[in-house]
Design a protein around this motif. Structure first.
Motif, PDB file in Angstrom:
ATOM      1  N   LEU A  35       1.231   1.037   6.878  1.00 28.29           N
ATOM      2  CA  LEU A  35       0.742   0.653   5.550  1.00 28.29           C
ATOM      3  C   LEU A  35       1.889   0.595   4.547  1.00 28.29           C
ATOM      4  N   GLN A  36       2.753   1.600   4.563  1.00 30.03           N
ATOM      5  CA  GLN A  36       3.895   1.632   3.644  1.00 30.03           C
ATOM      6  C   GLN A  36       4.823   0.447   3.900  1.00 30.03           C
ATOM      7  N   GLU A  39       3.163  -2.710   2.577  1.00 28.99           N
ATOM      8  CA  GLU A  39       3.090  -2.719   1.114  1.00 28.99           C
ATOM      9  C   GLU A  39       4.423  -3.117   0.481  1.00 28.99           C
ATOM     10  N   LEU A  42       4.392  -7.194   0.202  1.00 34.33           N
ATOM     11  CA  LEU A  42       3.153  -7.871  -0.178  1.00 34.33           C
ATOM     12  C   LEU A  42       3.377  -9.338  -0.562  1.00 34.33           C
ATOM     13  N   PHE A  64      -4.982  -3.434   0.415  1.00 35.21           N
ATOM     14  CA  PHE A  64      -4.378  -2.133   0.156  1.00 35.21           C
ATOM     15  C   PHE A  64      -4.946  -1.404  -1.051  1.00 35.21           C
ATOM     16  N   GLU A  66      -6.592   0.941  -3.485  1.00 37.03           N
ATOM     17  CA  GLU A  66      -7.120   2.298  -3.315  1.00 37.03           C
ATOM     18  C   GLU A  66      -8.628   2.347  -3.503  1.00 37.03           C
TER      19      GLU A  66
END
Length: 129
Positions: A35-36, A39, A42, A64, A66
């Motif tokens: 995920l990091q 991100e 993007l 992504f 939240e």
């Protein structure tokens, strides 16, 4: 969003590339690292028409954000889950075929390079020049 719509990946066919991240545990190191990694890119992913699906057991969310809601994804999880792996990465091309499958975090550069080597992406790059 109803369950049938949330699991219908065919709506992306010839429109978007997909990254599916399947995990049995939201704290899984490969999952959180992936995920990091995604991100950080993007803008590059958006330029390449990539939609990211996070699939946690029998739930999923897109992107992504939240505050994005988890929705039921029983069929999606069943279709792609390999029982012996706590994390799975899938890159699915515009044609709906799996282009990359792995059980570890994949670097953003490797993902972008692979997408850029695909014929339809090469055509798009050529048409921009």
């Amino acid at each position: 969003m109803n369950t049938a719509q949330s699991q219908d990946l065919s709506k992306h066919h010839w429109e978007d590339r997909l990254i599916l991240l399947l995990t049995e545990d939201l704290e899984n190191e490969d999952f959180t690292n992936q995920l990091q990694e995604l991100e950080m890119g993007l803008k590059e992913l958006e330029d390449r028409k990539v939609v990211v699906y996070q699939v946690y057991q029998h739930q999923m969310k897109v992107g992504f954000a939240e505050d994005a809601q988890w929705t039921t994804a029983t069929n999606l999880y069943k279709k792609y889950d390999e029982k012996d792996s706590p994390f799975e990465f899938y890159l699915i091309g515009l044609d709906g075929k799996i282009k990359l499958k792995d059980y570890n975090c994949i670097s953003l550069d490797k993902i972008l390079d692979l997408i850029d080597s695909m014929p339809m992406r090469k055509d798009k790059i050529r048409s921009k020049s």
